[in-house]
Write an enzyme that holds these catalytic residues in place. Structure first.
Site, PDB file in Angstrom:
ATOM      1  N   LYS A   1      47.302  18.514 -44.294  1.00 54.06           N
ATOM      2  CA  LYS A   1      46.498  18.036 -45.420  1.00 54.06           C
ATOM      3  C   LYS A   1      46.305  16.535 -45.284  1.00 54.06           C
ATOM      4  O   LYS A   1      47.277  15.770 -45.274  1.00 54.06           O
ATOM      5  CB  LYS A   1      47.202  18.364 -46.743  1.00 54.06           C
ATOM      6  CG  LYS A   1      46.471  17.803 -47.952  1.00 54.06           C
ATOM      7  CD  LYS A   1      47.071  18.280 -49.249  1.00 54.06           C
ATOM      8  CE  LYS A   1      46.374  17.621 -50.428  1.00 54.06           C
ATOM      9  NZ  LYS A   1      46.891  18.105 -51.713  1.00 54.06           N
TER      10      LYS A   1
ATOM     11  N   LYS B   1      43.073  21.001 -44.314  1.00 53.45           N
ATOM     12  CA  LYS B   1      42.311  20.518 -45.462  1.00 53.45           C
ATOM     13  C   LYS B   1      42.061  19.027 -45.361  1.00 53.45           C
ATOM     14  O   LYS B   1      43.010  18.316 -45.052  1.00 53.45           O
ATOM     15  CB  LYS B   1      43.129  20.838 -46.723  1.00 53.45           C
ATOM     16  CG  LYS B   1      42.535  20.336 -48.013  1.00 53.45           C
ATOM     17  CD  LYS B   1      43.539  20.491 -49.120  1.00 53.45           C
ATOM     18  CE  LYS B   1      42.960  19.866 -50.374  1.00 53.45           C
ATOM     19  NZ  LYS B   1      43.958  19.604 -51.361  1.00 53.45           N
TER      20      LYS B   1
HETATM   21  C1  PBG Z   1      46.768  18.794 -55.338  1.00 57.76           C
HETATM   22  C2  PBG Z   1      45.535  19.256 -54.669  1.00 57.76           C
HETATM   23  C3  PBG Z   1      44.404  18.500 -54.351  1.00 57.76           C
HETATM   24  C4  PBG Z   1      43.475  19.411 -53.871  1.00 57.76           C
HETATM   25  C5  PBG Z   1      44.068  20.677 -53.862  1.00 57.76           C
HETATM   26  N1  PBG Z   1      45.353  20.557 -54.348  1.00 57.76           N
HETATM   27  C6  PBG Z   1      44.105  17.046 -54.538  1.00 57.76           C
HETATM   28  C7  PBG Z   1      44.975  16.036 -53.945  1.00 57.76           C
HETATM   29  O1  PBG Z   1      45.844  16.294 -53.131  1.00 57.76           O
HETATM   30  O2  PBG Z   1      44.788  14.864 -54.302  1.00 57.76           O
HETATM   31  C8  PBG Z   1      42.073  19.083 -53.481  1.00 57.76           C
HETATM   32  C9  PBG Z   1      41.125  20.223 -53.494  1.00 57.76           C
HETATM   33  C10 PBG Z   1      39.694  19.844 -53.518  1.00 57.76           C
HETATM   34  O3  PBG Z   1      39.315  18.664 -53.415  1.00 57.76           O
HETATM   35  O4  PBG Z   1      38.884  20.773 -53.664  1.00 57.76           O
HETATM   36  N2  PBG Z   1      47.834  18.441 -54.602  1.00 57.76           N
END
Ligand code: PBG
Length: 356
Positions: free
Chosen positions: A222, A279
């Site tokens: 991520k 992601k």
């Molecule tokens: C939370 C989380 C996030 C997303 C999914 N879970 C945001 C972040 O980490 O700041 C982003 C998903 C999206 O932008 O569609 N931890």
């Protein structure tokens, strides 16, 4: 750099006498016509290497404490849903052949605290939403994030101590959060916090609490990304409150790296992840490819909020054919090696697939 050999033989130039009649312009290769298979829809279908189906899609949905629907300004076409509309939406997804939804809570600010205690409330918004969906559709998969950002006043995924996002203390809370969600009926726990060691700790905690069958889909690779902007708008989370020494780049990955993604994935698999995720999606398809080729485990990509909004905005402005761009982007994930895609387009894409 050493040049890699091509994975196919390159046709050799034939002596002019053996060559069949062909326009001079084609030179040495008159027999090779890549366009033959492309000429008709039936032959394109026959030779298609990858296909998208509704079974490849996971639909992320936002819930709020109000009864109805509420539009999200930075994600046109996506609403926050009350429990009634959520159950209705879940039924629609199921009817279209979408195997699972991922539920994200827009927690009212009044319930947020420095330590995000609301995450551990068995009657919190997300747990209520899970129970409502599983009661109505026990055979629809339900996925919940494990992370504290929907519940903390500072918007970080972990606990903040002296301006630092602390790892080990956070992991202990995440384990409790996972159990609370599993007790509510969540099928898949998806740690999205990027703390070190959390997959193994959550696996142990689930097993000890009697949830050996609850799956873990880890947000393994991520990245710290600007493409999450609309999501934070959707759940009402701040990106970083002033005064913290660190921001999300101190736990989410640097977009410069892909060897590091393989290390992250290797660790999560070793710690017990059943499925891994990359992601965001489109800017990281190379990472999807490397992960799938290296490990061969179920690999998912999250086409995140900013990717949705970017396509959606261009389509809404009439700058491109939105439906075609959506299907092309989703097929791109399959071609890159993803087993499935989390996408806000899931319903639209499943409808399109159904109508053929
Ligand atoms: C939370 C989380 C996030 C997303 C999914 N879970 C945001 C972040 O980490 O700041 C982003 C998903 C999206 O932008 O569609 N931890």
């Amino acid at each position: 750099m050493t040049k890699r050999p091509l994975p196919y033989p390159v046709p050799q130039r034939q002596a002019p006498a053996e060559r069949p009649a062909a326009p001079e312009a084609l030179g040495a290769y008159p027999r090779v016509r890549m366009r033959r298979n492309r000429a008709d829809a039936w032959s394109r279908a026959l030779v298609a290497e990858h296909r998208l189906s509704a079974a490849d899609l996971i639909w992320p949905v936002f819930v709020h404490e109000k009864p109805g629907r509420e539009p999200i300004p930075s994600m046109p076409g996506v609403d926050r849903l009350g429990l009634g509309p959520l159950v209705e939406a879940a039924g629609e997804a199921r009817a279209l052949g979408i195997p699972a939804i991922a539920i994200f809570p827009a927690t009212p600010n009044a319930r947020k605290t420095e330590d995000g205690d609301e995450a551990l409330n068995p009657d919190n918004l997300v747990c209520g939403a899970v129970r409502a969906v599983k009661r109505a559709y026990p055979d629809l998969g339900v996925i919940c994030d494990v992370a504290l950002d929907p519940y903390t006043t500072h918007g970080h995924d972990g606990l903040v101590r002296d301006g630092e996002i602390v790892n080990d203390e956070t992991v202990a809370v995440l384990c409790k959060q996972a159990i609370v969600q599993a007790q509510a009926g969540c099928d898949v726990i998806a740690p999205s916090d990027m703390m070190d060691g959390r997959v193994g700790a959550v696996r142990d905690a689930l097993d000890r609490a009697g949830f050996a069958h609850t799956r873990i889909m880890s947000y393994a690779a991520k990245y710290a990304s600007a493409f999450y902007g609309p999501f934070r708008d959707a759940i009402g989370a701040v990106s970083n409150s002033p005064g913290n020494k660190r921001d999300k780049r101190s736990y989410q990955m640097d977009s410069a790296n892909s060897d590091e993604a393989l290390r992250e994935v290797a660790l999560d698999i070793a710690e017990g992840a059943d499925m891994v995720m990359v992601k965001p999606g489109l800017p990281y398809l190379d990472v999807v490819r490397r992960v799938k080729e290296t490990f061969g485990v179920p690999t998912f990509a999250y086409m995140v909020s900013g990717e949705y909004s970017m396509l959606r905005a261009a389509a809404d402005n009439g700058w491109m054919d939105g439906e075609a761009a959506m299907m092309e982007a989703l097929l791109g994930f399959k071609r890159a090696g993803a087993d499935g895609v989390l996408t806000y387009f899931a319903i639209d894409a499943a409808k399109k697939l159904k109508q053929g």
